[in-house]
Scaffold this active site. Structure first.
Site, PDB file in Angstrom:
ATOM      1  N   HIS A   1      -6.391  -1.229  -8.365  1.00  0.00           N
ATOM      2  CA  HIS A   1      -6.862  -2.316  -7.284  1.00  0.00           C
ATOM      3  C   HIS A   1      -8.326  -2.310  -7.211  1.00  0.00           C
ATOM      4  O   HIS A   1      -8.847  -3.329  -6.924  1.00  0.00           O
ATOM      5  CB  HIS A   1      -6.217  -1.455  -5.783  1.00  0.00           C
ATOM      6  CG  HIS A   1      -6.904  -2.002  -4.746  1.00  0.00           C
ATOM      7  ND1 HIS A   1      -8.173  -1.642  -4.423  1.00  0.00           N
ATOM      8  CD2 HIS A   1      -6.705  -3.023  -3.913  1.00  0.00           C
ATOM      9  CE1 HIS A   1      -8.790  -2.095  -3.362  1.00  0.00           C
ATOM     10  NE2 HIS A   1      -7.760  -3.110  -2.993  1.00  0.00           N
TER      11      HIS A   1
ATOM     12  N   HIS B   1      -5.571  -5.821   0.480  1.00  0.00           N
ATOM     13  CA  HIS B   1      -5.520  -4.453  -0.031  1.00  0.00           C
ATOM     14  C   HIS B   1      -4.091  -4.125  -0.733  1.00  0.00           C
ATOM     15  O   HIS B   1      -3.841  -3.932  -1.909  1.00  0.00           O
ATOM     16  CB  HIS B   1      -6.062  -3.590   0.620  1.00  0.00           C
ATOM     17  CG  HIS B   1      -5.736  -2.159   0.258  1.00  0.00           C
ATOM     18  ND1 HIS B   1      -6.843  -1.615  -0.546  1.00  0.00           N
ATOM     19  CD2 HIS B   1      -4.966  -1.179   0.513  1.00  0.00           C
ATOM     20  CE1 HIS B   1      -6.306  -0.214  -0.988  1.00  0.00           C
ATOM     21  NE2 HIS B   1      -5.608   0.089  -0.174  1.00  0.00           N
TER      22      HIS B   1
ATOM     23  N   HIS C   1      -4.171   2.620  -7.321  1.00  0.00           N
ATOM     24  CA  HIS C   1      -5.662   2.361  -6.387  1.00  0.00           C
ATOM     25  C   HIS C   1      -6.668   2.085  -7.394  1.00  0.00           C
ATOM     26  O   HIS C   1      -7.663   1.114  -6.958  1.00  0.00           O
ATOM     27  CB  HIS C   1      -5.723   3.215  -5.331  1.00  0.00           C
ATOM     28  CG  HIS C   1      -5.097   3.162  -4.177  1.00  0.00           C
ATOM     29  ND1 HIS C   1      -3.813   3.383  -4.085  1.00  0.00           N
ATOM     30  CD2 HIS C   1      -5.630   2.355  -3.040  1.00  0.00           C
ATOM     31  CE1 HIS C   1      -3.391   3.239  -2.713  1.00  0.00           C
ATOM     32  NE2 HIS C   1      -4.583   2.418  -2.029  1.00  0.00           N
TER      33      HIS C   1
ATOM     34  N   ASP D   1       1.015  -0.930   0.055  1.00  0.00           N
ATOM     35  CA  ASP D   1      -0.044   0.087  -0.008  1.00  0.00           C
ATOM     36  C   ASP D   1       0.760   1.216   0.100  1.00  0.00           C
ATOM     37  O   ASP D   1       0.638   2.036  -0.696  1.00  0.00           O
ATOM     38  CB  ASP D   1      -0.916   0.110   1.188  1.00  0.00           C
ATOM     39  CG  ASP D   1      -2.075   0.767   1.146  1.00  0.00           C
ATOM     40  OD1 ASP D   1      -2.471   1.305   0.145  1.00  0.00           O
ATOM     41  OD2 ASP D   1      -2.590   1.125   2.021  1.00  0.00           O
TER      42      ASP D   1
HETATM   43 ZN    ZN Z   1      -4.517   1.881  -0.239  1.00  0.00          ZN
END
Ligand code: ZN
Length: 367
Positions: free
Chosen positions: A257, A271, A254, A171
């Site tokens: 993602h 995540h 992101h 992340d």
């Molecule tokens: Zn994140």
């Protein structure tokens, strides 16, 4: 629009600092409402009760229902108001942070976040992700302020599964590259402004810290020992990435993602693991220099972050499914539009496939 940087009022990190909880919260409130899971309570209750005795503080514990949903938040607001407490303390993982922040917002109370893992950069932010009771994404709740305090006990984090720390590094890996993209495209951050020189420096420091201490921290977490390198990575994952993403903004990593979450096979991934693959794809979209790409992918290989679709659980690559991922990533409500050039779903789909191939190429070299 102004340049704005946001942060928690205070960030406290160190070995065994949970034992000092009641000392640090004295200026925030007198009667803490401690939201924690049933298993988390077993692990931390003795430490907190001892700290409460030392500072003559009464405690109210409430067991978290398990989902950061509207129903759970409404239930907690009612219990909180009846308790007479004057501050919320959320101890645990991501959903407890989100719930504690939302509860404090609706109950108009201060909030302290105590992460027991360093798996995402959510603890410091003024943002809660709300889910349905069944755990499906519902909405982002943008809060008017960041938590009053974030307190991180690195002793506790060093005993959490190493994969969670690595996921937090995934992340955090996106933070600098997404910040750079937002700066190049003049895109706003999460708090209604533009990046500052400070927030950009924090995002860069986040990346540099991962490169210098990531492997050492992984080894520490595997051995369940707390070292300086592990502490630096906990700070990078939690604080540097937290301030960096919120005050600089996010972009392709992101968005990819979010698109990947549509593929069922990826649900076994955390995540940050999907974000790491999204970061590599962003670099492909940018046609970043070979030197930079190699630095990032070699880091992923060293710490065990996914570099191929197979690593994400997608063993059979179906172009139509990846096209769906790309379409979602390019959706009007996502952050692909923060990239400094315009992108179509076709371009993003091709970049995902190219990233997978590059992942295989560098994996073979790495062995
Ligand atoms: Zn994140």
């Amino acid at each position: 629009m102004a340049n704005i940087i946001g942060s928690p009022e205070r960030y406290i990190q160190g070995r065994e600092v949970l034992g000092e909880l009641c000392k640090h919260i004295q200026n925030i409130g007198k009667l803490p409402f401690i939201l924690v899971s049933a298993s988390g309570k077993e692990r931390v209750e003795n430490i907190i009760v001892k700290s409460a005795e030392e500072y003559n503080t009464k405690l109210v514990f409430e067991v978290f229902g398990g989902e950061c949903s509207r129903n759970e938040i409404n239930r907690l607001v009612k219990v909180y108001k009846e308790s007479g407490c004057d501050m919320v303390v959320g101890i645990g993982g991501g959903k407890i942070h989100d719930t504690a922040k939302a509860l404090a917002f609706y109950a108009e109370s201060p909030v302290v976040i105590v992460p027991t893992i360093a798996g995402t950069d959510a603890p410091c932010s003024a943002l809660s992700v709300i889910y349905t009771d069944d755990g499906a994404f519902e909405e982002y709740l943008f809060l008017p302020r960041n938590p009053n305090m974030v307190l991180v006990d690195t002793q506790i984090i060093s005993c959490a599964p190493a994969r969670l720390l690595v996921s937090g590094m995934g992340d955090a890996l996106a933070t600098y590259f997404e910040a750079r993209a937002c700066m190049q495209s003049d895109s706003p951050n999460f708090i209604g402004g533009y990046h500052t020189v400070t927030s950009m420096a924090i995002a860069r420091l986040c990346y540099d810290t991962l490169l210098s201490d990531g492997v050492k921290a992984l080894v520490s977490a595997q051995a369940k020992v707390c070292t300086k390198a592990l502490e630096n990575i906990v700070e990078a994952n939690t604080y540097l990435s937290g301030i960096g993403f919120e005050s600089c903004g996010i972009a392709a990593a992101h968005a990819i993602h979010n698109g990947l979450t549509a593929i069922h096979e990826t649900h076994q991934c955390y995540h940050g693991e999907k974000v790491a693959f999204g970061t590599l794809t962003q670099l492909v979209l940018e046609n970043a220099s070979t030197e930079e790409f190699e630095e990032v992918i070699n880091f992923c290989l060293e710490v065990g972050l996914p570099v191929t679709l197979g690593d994400l659980g997608i063993h059979e690559i179906k172009t139509n499914e990846l096209m769906e991922v790309a379409k979602l990533a390019c959706g009007p409500n996502d952050t692909m539009g923060n990239m400094p050039f315009s992108l179509t779903p076709e371009m993003v789909c091709d970049a995902i496939i190219a990233t997978d191939k590059l992942g295989h190429y560098y994996k073979a070299k790495h062995l």
